[in-house]
Structure formats: structure tokens, C-alpha cells
Design a protein around this motif. Structure first.
Motif, PDB file in Angstrom:
ATOM      1  N   ALA A   1      -5.293  -5.814   0.175  1.00  0.00           N
ATOM      2  CA  ALA A   1      -5.658  -4.891   1.257  1.00  0.00           C
ATOM      3  C   ALA A   1      -4.610  -3.807   1.455  1.00  0.00           C
ATOM      4  CB  ALA A   1      -5.852  -5.660   2.562  1.00  0.00           C
ATOM      5  N   THR A   2      -3.405  -4.047   0.950  1.00  0.00           N
ATOM      6  CA  THR A   2      -2.283  -3.146   1.219  1.00  0.00           C
ATOM      7  C   THR A   2      -1.954  -2.230   0.043  1.00  0.00           C
ATOM      8  OG1 THR A   2      -1.360  -4.861   2.654  1.00  0.00           O
ATOM      9  CG2 THR A   2       0.105  -3.083   2.027  1.00  0.00           C
ATOM     10  N   PHE A   3      -1.994  -2.749  -1.159  1.00  0.00           N
ATOM     11  CA  PHE A   3      -1.542  -1.993  -2.335  1.00  0.00           C
ATOM     12  C   PHE A   3      -2.662  -1.744  -3.327  1.00  0.00           C
ATOM     13  CE2 PHE A   3       2.343  -4.435  -1.082  1.00  0.00           C
ATOM     14  CZ  PHE A   3       3.091  -3.352  -0.660  1.00  0.00           C
ATOM     15  N   ASP A   4      -2.632  -0.549  -3.942  1.00  0.00           N
ATOM     16  CA  ASP A   4      -3.569  -0.226  -5.010  1.00  0.00           C
ATOM     17  C   ASP A   4      -3.012  -0.612  -6.373  1.00  0.00           C
ATOM     18  OD1 ASP A   4      -5.453   0.911  -3.271  1.00  0.00           O
ATOM     19  OD2 ASP A   4      -4.390   2.830  -3.288  1.00  0.00           O
ATOM     20  N   SER A   5      -1.684  -0.679  -6.483  1.00  0.00           N
ATOM     21  CA  SER A   5      -1.032  -1.054  -7.734  1.00  0.00           C
ATOM     22  C   SER A   5       0.261  -1.776  -7.392  1.00  0.00           C
ATOM     23  CB  SER A   5      -0.752   0.188  -8.588  1.00  0.00           C
ATOM     24  OG  SER A   5       0.154   1.051  -7.927  1.00  0.00           O
ATOM     25  N   ASP A   6       0.960  -2.228  -8.416  1.00  0.00           N
ATOM     26  CA  ASP A   6       2.221  -2.953  -8.228  1.00  0.00           C
ATOM     27  C   ASP A   6       2.052  -4.149  -7.294  1.00  0.00           C
ATOM     28  OD1 ASP A   6       4.380  -1.373  -9.700  1.00  0.00           O
ATOM     29  OD2 ASP A   6       3.438   0.194  -8.493  1.00  0.00           O
ATOM     30  N   ARG A   7       0.945  -4.841  -7.446  1.00  0.00           N
ATOM     31  CA  ARG A   7       0.668  -6.001  -6.597  1.00  0.00           C
ATOM     32  C   ARG A   7       1.352  -7.256  -7.127  1.00  0.00           C
ATOM     33  NH1 ARG A   7      -5.616  -4.723  -6.664  1.00  0.00           N
ATOM     34  NH2 ARG A   7      -5.775  -3.403  -4.821  1.00  0.00           N
TER      35      ARG A   7
ATOM     36  N   PHE B   1      -2.834 -12.963   9.630  1.00  0.00           N
ATOM     37  CA  PHE B   1      -1.729 -12.349   8.909  1.00  0.00           C
ATOM     38  C   PHE B   1      -1.699 -10.846   9.162  1.00  0.00           C
ATOM     39  CE2 PHE B   1      -0.282 -15.228   5.272  1.00  0.00           C
ATOM     40  CZ  PHE B   1      -0.407 -16.347   6.055  1.00  0.00           C
ATOM     41  N   LEU B   2      -0.535 -10.335   9.491  1.00  0.00           N
ATOM     42  CA  LEU B   2      -0.350  -8.905   9.701  1.00  0.00           C
ATOM     43  C   LEU B   2       0.506  -8.279   8.608  1.00  0.00           C
ATOM     44  CD1 LEU B   2       0.377  -8.975  13.530  1.00  0.00           C
ATOM     45  CD2 LEU B   2      -1.799  -8.485  12.389  1.00  0.00           C
ATOM     46  N   GLY B   3       1.371  -9.084   8.006  1.00  0.00           N
ATOM     47  CA  GLY B   3       2.257  -8.549   6.985  1.00  0.00           C
ATOM     48  C   GLY B   3       2.982  -9.642   6.245  1.00  0.00           C
ATOM     49  N   THR B   4       3.651  -9.237   5.195  1.00  0.00           N
ATOM     50  CA  THR B   4       4.410 -10.177   4.374  1.00  0.00           C
ATOM     51  C   THR B   4       5.622  -9.467   3.772  1.00  0.00           C
ATOM     52  OG1 THR B   4       4.272 -11.760   2.543  1.00  0.00           O
ATOM     53  CG2 THR B   4       3.038  -9.714   2.291  1.00  0.00           C
TER      54      THR B   4
ATOM     55  N   TYR C   1      12.106  -7.294  -2.284  1.00  0.00           N
ATOM     56  CA  TYR C   1      11.260  -6.873  -3.392  1.00  0.00           C
ATOM     57  C   TYR C   1       9.980  -6.199  -2.914  1.00  0.00           C
ATOM     58  CZ  TYR C   1       8.329  -7.126  -7.526  1.00  0.00           C
ATOM     59  OH  TYR C   1       7.493  -6.808  -8.575  1.00  0.00           O
ATOM     60  N   SER C   2       9.422  -6.737  -1.836  1.00  0.00           N
ATOM     61  CA  SER C   2       8.159  -6.207  -1.346  1.00  0.00           C
ATOM     62  C   SER C   2       8.041  -6.450   0.145  1.00  0.00           C
ATOM     63  CB  SER C   2       6.995  -6.905  -2.070  1.00  0.00           C
ATOM     64  OG  SER C   2       5.747  -6.450  -1.589  1.00  0.00           O
ATOM     65  N   ILE C   3       7.462  -5.484   0.817  1.00  0.00           N
ATOM     66  CA  ILE C   3       7.133  -5.630   2.230  1.00  0.00           C
ATOM     67  C   ILE C   3       5.804  -4.913   2.437  1.00  0.00           C
ATOM     68  CG2 ILE C   3       8.488  -3.609   2.895  1.00  0.00           C
ATOM     69  CD1 ILE C   3       9.164  -5.134   5.521  1.00  0.00           C
ATOM     70  N   ALA C   4       4.912  -5.561   3.168  1.00  0.00           N
ATOM     71  CA  ALA C   4       3.578  -4.992   3.357  1.00  0.00           C
ATOM     72  C   ALA C   4       3.057  -5.353   4.737  1.00  0.00           C
ATOM     73  CB  ALA C   4       2.619  -5.534   2.297  1.00  0.00           C
ATOM     74  N   SER C   5       2.338  -4.420   5.329  1.00  0.00           N
ATOM     75  CA  SER C   5       1.630  -4.735   6.572  1.00  0.00           C
ATOM     76  C   SER C   5       0.235  -4.125   6.483  1.00  0.00           C
ATOM     77  CB  SER C   5       2.384  -4.218   7.792  1.00  0.00           C
ATOM     78  OG  SER C   5       2.499  -2.821   7.763  1.00  0.00           O
ATOM     79  N   LEU C   6      -0.696  -4.792   7.116  1.00  0.00           N
ATOM     80  CA  LEU C   6      -2.066  -4.280   7.126  1.00  0.00           C
ATOM     81  C   LEU C   6      -2.094  -2.907   7.790  1.00  0.00           C
ATOM     82  CD1 LEU C   6      -4.058  -7.468   8.174  1.00  0.00           C
ATOM     83  CD2 LEU C   6      -4.045  -6.356   5.930  1.00  0.00           C
ATOM     84  N   PRO C   7      -2.937  -2.014   7.315  1.00  0.00           N
ATOM     85  CA  PRO C   7      -2.999  -0.670   7.906  1.00  0.00           C
ATOM     86  C   PRO C   7      -3.191  -0.690   9.418  1.00  0.00           C
ATOM     87  CG  PRO C   7      -4.257  -0.731   5.869  1.00  0.00           C
ATOM     88  CD  PRO C   7      -3.833  -2.153   6.152  1.00  0.00           C
TER      89      PRO C   7
END
Length: 158
Positions: free
Chosen positions: A29-35, A62-65, A80-86
């Protein structure tokens, strides 16, 4: 272990194997690439050299990781990675995840936390700089899967 930092209603905890489906869904849901793939998440959940963190408003939403790596013999950790839902952006999720990543690095006696960020991700750049991260080294050309460049940042942990 001390409780993970929380910002407002956002809580951060270490991910568990039962979180695997949600981690993969959030990544897509967060990334188009580099998942991070399902197999990679699975491996990192059991690894002593990685810490997978999840942010939520309640246990199941879940809101982010964030994914933090540690290298044996090194006192420098890598976010390495941080992501949150839009829909969760601007609500303290990134702040809570960064605080938890820094706490995890300190627990491992790391003196610094490093990361890479897309040069076109102005929101993330501002967030990291607000937290005291400093850019170092040259721009890393073609760092990301889509050919985008990256800045390297580091924060000395106290």
C-alpha cells in the motif's frame, strides 16, 4: 525491555510472526518499488540482526512500519525502511517510528543511526532533519530500483 515510545495515540511495538500478512499489505500500500518481500520480512522477524517495528492506533490497525538493521561488530545501525499509510501521514506515525528505531539502536549500544532517503522525498527529508539527522557524503546516484538518487543521513545517538 522498556516500552516503545508513543506519540499521541500511536503505539510502536516489535513485530511478531502473526503480523506478517499486515506487514506485506502495508508495504504494498505504501511503495510502488523497492518493496520488502514476504520472505524478507519473515527472515527479519526471526533475525538478531534486524528489528521490525509496527505502529498502530490499536493492536490490529497498522499505520506504519520500520525496519532497522544491525551489523555484528558495528556500532552504527541502519534504518533500512520506514513506511506509513497515506491516510496516517502527518499524524505522528513517522515520529513514533523514528523514536522507536533510535531506542532500538541505543539498546544495541549503537552510537549512530544511518539511513538513505530519496532526493525527491522532501517530506521525509524535513522529518529527518527535524530529528537531528545530518546529510553526509555525496548523493548516491541510481540508489533506488527506479533509478532515483538518494541522500545519506546520520544521527549520532546520545
Amino acid at each position: 525491555m522498556t516500552p516503545s515510545p508513543a506519540t499521541a495515540a500511536v503505539r510502536v511495538r516489535r513485530a511478531e510472526l502473526s503480523d506478517l500478512d499486515d506487514l506485506v499489505a502495508l508495504e504494498h500500500a505504501t511503495f510502488d518499488s523497492d518493496r520488502v518481500s514476504r520472505a524478507q520480512f519473515r527472515r527479519h522477524l526471526d533475525s538478531d540482526s534486524a528489528r521490525v517495528l509496527v505502529a498502530s492506533a490499536n493492536h490490529r490497525r497498522f499505520l506504519g512500519t520500520a525496519l532497522v538493521f544491525f551489523r555484528k561488530g558495528s556500532r552504527v545501525a541502519r534504518l533500512y525502511s520506514i513506511a506509513s499509510l497515506p491516510e496516517a501521514r502527518g499524524k505522528g506515525v513517522g515520529t513514533a517510528l523514528i523514536e522507536a528505531a533510535e531506542a532500538a539502536a541505543r539498546q544495541r549500544r549503537c552510537h549512530a543511526l544511518r539511513l538513505e532517503v530519496r532526493t525527491d522525498n522532501e517530506t521525509a527529508v524535513r522529518l529527518y532533519e527535524r530529528f537531528g539527522y545530518h546529510r553526509f557524503g555525496p548523493v548516491v546516484k541510481g540508489f533506488y530500483e527506479d533509478g532515483s538518487d538518494a541522500y545519506r543521513y546520520e544521527k549520532i545517538l546520545k
